[in-house]
Design an enzyme around this catalytic site. Structure first.
Site, mmCIF file in Angstrom:
data_model
loop_
_atom_site.group_PDB
_atom_site.id
_atom_site.type_symbol
_atom_site.label_atom_id
_atom_site.label_comp_id
_atom_site.label_asym_id
_atom_site.label_seq_id
_atom_site.Cartn_x
_atom_site.Cartn_y
_atom_site.Cartn_z
ATOM 1 C CG ASP A 81 -1.957 0.935 1.336
ATOM 2 O OD1 ASP A 81 -2.505 1.294 0.284
ATOM 3 O OD2 ASP A 81 -2.302 1.355 2.463
ATOM 4 C CG HIS A 82 -0.329 4.822 0.315
ATOM 5 N ND1 HIS A 82 -0.820 5.834 -0.478
ATOM 6 C CD2 HIS A 82 -1.378 4.393 1.068
ATOM 7 C CE1 HIS A 82 -2.111 6.006 -0.208
ATOM 8 N NE2 HIS A 82 -2.473 5.137 0.705
ATOM 9 C CG HIS A 213 -6.465 4.778 -1.029
ATOM 10 N ND1 HIS A 213 -5.272 4.397 -0.475
ATOM 11 C CD2 HIS A 213 -6.514 4.204 -2.253
ATOM 12 C CE1 HIS A 213 -4.620 3.626 -1.333
ATOM 13 N NE2 HIS A 213 -5.346 3.491 -2.423
ATOM 14 C CB SER A 216 -11.530 3.989 8.623
ATOM 15 O OG SER A 216 -10.826 2.796 8.439
HETATM 16 P P1 13P Z 1 -8.330 4.416 6.484
HETATM 17 O O1 13P Z 1 -7.249 4.372 7.486
HETATM 18 O O2 13P Z 1 -9.105 5.701 6.519
HETATM 19 O O3 13P Z 1 -9.205 3.232 6.553
HETATM 20 O O4 13P Z 1 -7.631 4.383 5.048
HETATM 21 C C1 13P Z 1 -6.846 3.266 4.710
HETATM 22 C C2 13P Z 1 -6.225 3.402 3.376
HETATM 23 O O5 13P Z 1 -6.730 4.069 2.501
HETATM 24 C C3 13P Z 1 -4.972 2.676 3.154
HETATM 25 O O6 13P Z 1 -4.434 2.939 1.907
#
Ligand code: 13P
Length: 290
Positions: A81-82, A213, A216
């Site tokens: 991720d990223h 993304h 949450s």
């Molecule tokens: P949240 O922490 O808001 O769930 O985002 C997670 C995310 O986008 C990881 O790339």
């Protein structure tokens, strides 16, 4: 084994559901996610950011996810991720990640395209699924006292998205449609900009799979609308981190004399599992194994 992630995205697009990416940095969080996926018979993407995978270990993450692939027979996909630097992206590719998110979104578009192209050269040799990103997504995956302000200027421009997709050939694309990483402590999470999502979808059609993304804290109604409009992957991290941290604090407070991890950890795993299950149900990804 050939990488089946693209096949799952095609299925999700056709049937109108989304695949959750659930991030982990500890074995207990991973166990909670896997237990949720097993219970609901769901394909899942397991995510580690650069920080999370440095803590867990890139090779360790691959090895343990491989164990769960074999034991559960579930379609589990491990995604970096990223990924921001070519050096780290190469390390994740060499370690055996199934998917890599190349995040050049903080760079000017031309540099983002160049970075993405170079990273793709590394990844394509290994049948790795590639996610690009246009439109920097603010925030960090934690409870935020002050959520970042998202203005029109932050949102992904459909023309920019099309340019990056055409020039690089990424498989999926993370776009900024108003969300941020983390949860606003006052409960004021932003709404998804549905109009911008429609504009992006109109411009890109089925050329690329669209990713959200900052899942949450985003209102459920917005998530449902976004899925209907073609979002096929949603990333969740903060909700799992909160479940883990809050349950661990509670468990240790309730058992102040306990020093045996396997006696105070089970409820922590269950707390993570519960959150992952809620998301899997919201994303309607249960029983979608093909
Ligand atoms: P949240 O922490 O808001 O769930 O985002 C997670 C995310 O986008 C990881 O790339």
């Amino acid at each position: 084994m050939p990488n089946k992630l693209k096949q799952y995205f095609q299925k999700a697009r056709k049937e109108g559901w989304t695949i959750g990416q659930f991030n982990f940095s500890t074995l207990e969080i991973l166990k909670g996610i896997i237990q949720a996926a097993e219970e609901l018979q769901s394909p899942v993407i397991l995510g580690t950011s650069e920080g999370e995978s440095k803590f867990f270990g890139l090779e360790e993450a691959v090895a343990i996810v491989n164990v769960y692939k074999r034991k559960t027979k579930l379609p589990l996909f491990l995604n970096l991720d990223h990924g921001k630097s070519l050096d780290y992206i190469k390390k994740a590719a060499d370690a055996g990640y199934d998917a890599i998110h190349i995040d050049g979104s903080s760079l000017p578009l031309r540099e983002n395209i160049e970075l993405t192209k170079k990273a793709i050269q590394i990844c394509r040799k290994k049948d790795i699924f590639i996610e690009g990103e246009v439109g920097f997504i603010k925030g960090v995956s934690r409870m935020l006292n002050e959520a970042p302000k998202i203005t029109e200027a932050d949102l992904t421009l459909p023309d920019d998205a099309l340019k990056l997709v055409k020039e690089t050939g990424v498989d999926s694309l993370a776009v900024n449609i108003g969300t941020f990483h983390g949860i606003d402590a006052s409960g004021q999470d932003t709404h998804i900009n549905i109009l911008r999502l429609k504009e992006i979808k109109e411009k890109l059609g089925d050329k690329v799979f669209l990713v959200l993304h900052g899942g949450s804290g985003t209102p459920k109604e917005d998530i449902i609308k976004a899925i209907k409009l073609g979002i096929v992957k949603i990333n969740i991290n903060t909700d799992l981190r909160l479940a883990y941290s809050n349950a661990l604090r509670k468990s240790l407070l309730e058992k102040p004399k306990e020093t045996t991890p396997y006696k105070y950890m089970p409820e922590v795993i269950i707390a993570v599992q519960k959150v992952a299950k809620e998301k899997i149900k919201l994303f309607t990804q249960a029983k979608r194994i093909c």
